[in-house]
Design a protein around this motif. Sequence first.
Motif, PDB file in Angstrom:
ATOM      1  N   PHE A 160       5.059   2.190  20.582  1.00  0.00           N
ATOM      2  CA  PHE A 160       3.718   2.726  20.803  1.00  0.00           C
ATOM      3  C   PHE A 160       3.284   3.716  19.733  1.00  0.00           C
ATOM      4  O   PHE A 160       2.186   4.266  19.800  1.00  0.00           O
ATOM      5  N   SER A 161       4.137   3.956  18.743  1.00  0.00           N
ATOM      6  CA  SER A 161       3.739   4.740  17.578  1.00  0.00           C
ATOM      7  C   SER A 161       3.052   3.872  16.526  1.00  0.00           C
ATOM      8  O   SER A 161       2.481   4.407  15.560  1.00  0.00           O
ATOM      9  N   LEU A 162       3.108   2.563  16.683  1.00  0.00           N
ATOM     10  CA  LEU A 162       2.581   1.646  15.682  1.00  0.00           C
ATOM     11  C   LEU A 162       1.053   1.648  15.688  1.00  0.00           C
ATOM     12  O   LEU A 162       0.423   1.991  16.690  1.00  0.00           O
ATOM     13  N   PRO A 163       0.442   1.254  14.566  1.00  0.00           N
ATOM     14  CA  PRO A 163      -1.005   1.447  14.369  1.00  0.00           C
ATOM     15  C   PRO A 163      -1.891   0.636  15.305  1.00  0.00           C
ATOM     16  O   PRO A 163      -1.544  -0.464  15.717  1.00  0.00           O
ATOM     17  N   ASP A 164      -3.058   1.241  15.592  1.00  0.00           N
ATOM     18  CA  ASP A 164      -4.074   0.534  16.367  1.00  0.00           C
ATOM     19  C   ASP A 164      -5.195   0.083  15.431  1.00  0.00           C
ATOM     20  O   ASP A 164      -5.168   0.321  14.220  1.00  0.00           O
ATOM     21  N   LYS A 165      -6.194  -0.561  15.994  1.00  0.00           N
ATOM     22  CA  LYS A 165      -7.254  -1.163  15.189  1.00  0.00           C
ATOM     23  C   LYS A 165      -8.008  -0.129  14.353  1.00  0.00           C
ATOM     24  O   LYS A 165      -8.228  -0.326  13.149  1.00  0.00           O
ATOM     25  N   LEU A 190       1.497   1.330   7.423  1.00  0.00           N
ATOM     26  CA  LEU A 190       1.208   2.318   8.458  1.00  0.00           C
ATOM     27  C   LEU A 190       2.402   2.523   9.379  1.00  0.00           C
ATOM     28  O   LEU A 190       2.668   3.648   9.826  1.00  0.00           O
ATOM     29  N   ALA A 191       3.135   1.449   9.662  1.00  0.00           N
ATOM     30  CA  ALA A 191       4.330   1.574  10.501  1.00  0.00           C
ATOM     31  C   ALA A 191       5.366   2.467   9.833  1.00  0.00           C
ATOM     32  O   ALA A 191       6.070   3.237  10.498  1.00  0.00           O
ATOM     33  N   ALA A 192       5.480   2.364   8.511  1.00  0.00           N
ATOM     34  CA  ALA A 192       6.463   3.164   7.773  1.00  0.00           C
ATOM     35  C   ALA A 192       6.061   4.625   7.652  1.00  0.00           C
ATOM     36  O   ALA A 192       6.884   5.473   7.311  1.00  0.00           O
ATOM     37  N   SER A 193       4.796   4.921   7.954  1.00  0.00           N
ATOM     38  CA  SER A 193       4.299   6.287   7.789  1.00  0.00           C
ATOM     39  C   SER A 193       4.468   7.141   9.043  1.00  0.00           C
ATOM     40  O   SER A 193       4.091   8.317   9.043  1.00  0.00           O
ATOM     41  N   VAL A 194       5.027   6.559  10.118  1.00  0.00           N
ATOM     42  CA  VAL A 194       5.234   7.301  11.360  1.00  0.00           C
ATOM     43  C   VAL A 194       6.683   7.147  11.809  1.00  0.00           C
ATOM     44  O   VAL A 194       7.349   6.180  11.448  1.00  0.00           O
ATOM     45  N   TYR A 195       7.149   8.093  12.590  1.00  0.00           N
ATOM     46  CA  TYR A 195       8.504   7.998  13.126  1.00  0.00           C
ATOM     47  C   TYR A 195       8.523   7.057  14.327  1.00  0.00           C
ATOM     48  O   TYR A 195       7.622   7.076  15.173  1.00  0.00           O
ATOM     49  N   PHE A 251       0.853  -1.180   0.000  1.00  0.00           N
ATOM     50  CA  PHE A 251       0.000   0.000   0.000  1.00  0.00           C
ATOM     51  C   PHE A 251       0.896   1.239   0.000  1.00  0.00           C
ATOM     52  O   PHE A 251       1.708   1.410   0.914  1.00  0.00           O
ATOM     53  N   PRO A 252       0.782   2.094  -0.993  1.00  0.00           N
ATOM     54  CA  PRO A 252       1.649   3.271  -1.035  1.00  0.00           C
ATOM     55  C   PRO A 252       1.341   4.259   0.082  1.00  0.00           C
ATOM     56  O   PRO A 252       0.177   4.583   0.338  1.00  0.00           O
ATOM     57  N   VAL A 253       2.377   4.710   0.761  1.00  0.00           N
ATOM     58  CA  VAL A 253       2.259   5.728   1.813  1.00  0.00           C
ATOM     59  C   VAL A 253       3.462   6.656   1.702  1.00  0.00           C
ATOM     60  O   VAL A 253       4.438   6.350   1.012  1.00  0.00           O
ATOM     61  N   ASP A 254       3.393   7.781   2.371  1.00  0.00           N
ATOM     62  CA  ASP A 254       4.551   8.657   2.484  1.00  0.00           C
ATOM     63  C   ASP A 254       5.428   8.111   3.603  1.00  0.00           C
ATOM     64  O   ASP A 254       5.202   8.381   4.783  1.00  0.00           O
TER      65      ASP A 254
END
Length: 290
Positions: A253-258, A244-249, A203-206
């Motif tokens: 606990f920065s990793l995605p939730d449900k 989603l993990a790659a889209s945050v620093y 899935f493409p993300v920034d």
Amino acid sequence: MINSAIVLDNLGQRTGLLGCVGKDVWAEQMTRELAKTNINQKHVYVKPENITGLTFIIVTPDGERTMFSYRGANIQLEIQDIDEDAFKGIGMLHISGYALLKPPQKNAVWHAVELAKKYNAQICLDTGLEPAIKNPRDLRRLLGELTICISGPKEISILLGSTSPEEAADLLLSSGVQLAAIKLGEKGSFVADDKGRFFCPSFPVDAVDTTGAGDSFTAGLLYGWTHGLSLPASAVLASALGALAASVYGAGFSLPDKQRVVDFLRSRQGNSETALHNGIEEVIADLEND
């Protein structure tokens, strides 16, 4: 391993950790933060003579990262630390290939494998590139015990001599693995079981930081298997979590939730081929109804 546990906890999956920390500020911080979750820390042991394992990560502007790791107390897990009662009633033992690099941790892992088999728990392995290079013998030995194997083209080429994701998946399934997953980075992933094969595009993300993306992908496959999702749905969830993990620093606990996963997949509905679309629908339905 902690990253995968956090993502699974975010998705509502019961999980626990088995490992070691030192007696220092890093362990105190980790314990304090994990106490805010439902992750079972009962089997995280303190080794006062060692420093808690640390990883320093350099992230380039395109989101790629280089890690410098000191494994510290991680490798001090011993056979006597393994509590047999911890294996009663569990569904899955997940192993990082890095845990097989050095004793006494390596010996403890093999003991844990025997206990998992004794109590009919399934076993999952994420091979890792360094373990495949440094200790292919133990990884090959473990393949025959696995329900799930997660790897990459370079690792599986070293371990099995495969030349393509399709060949790698076939080789893993023929060794007894029930779910084979080959991570292909930004190209997506190839997954296979005894019912079929599925290529899942990424899935493409920034992307700002790929730290934790692989662990999040693994968590998605573990969740999908545990909850009986179809092969495409499991791959979709794993891919979405990795993106989603790659889209945050950072990770942890920065990793995605449900809810973030549901919102993310909803935004991807309607523009996908049939199998991918159905996988997205199945994941959304599961997460919303769980």
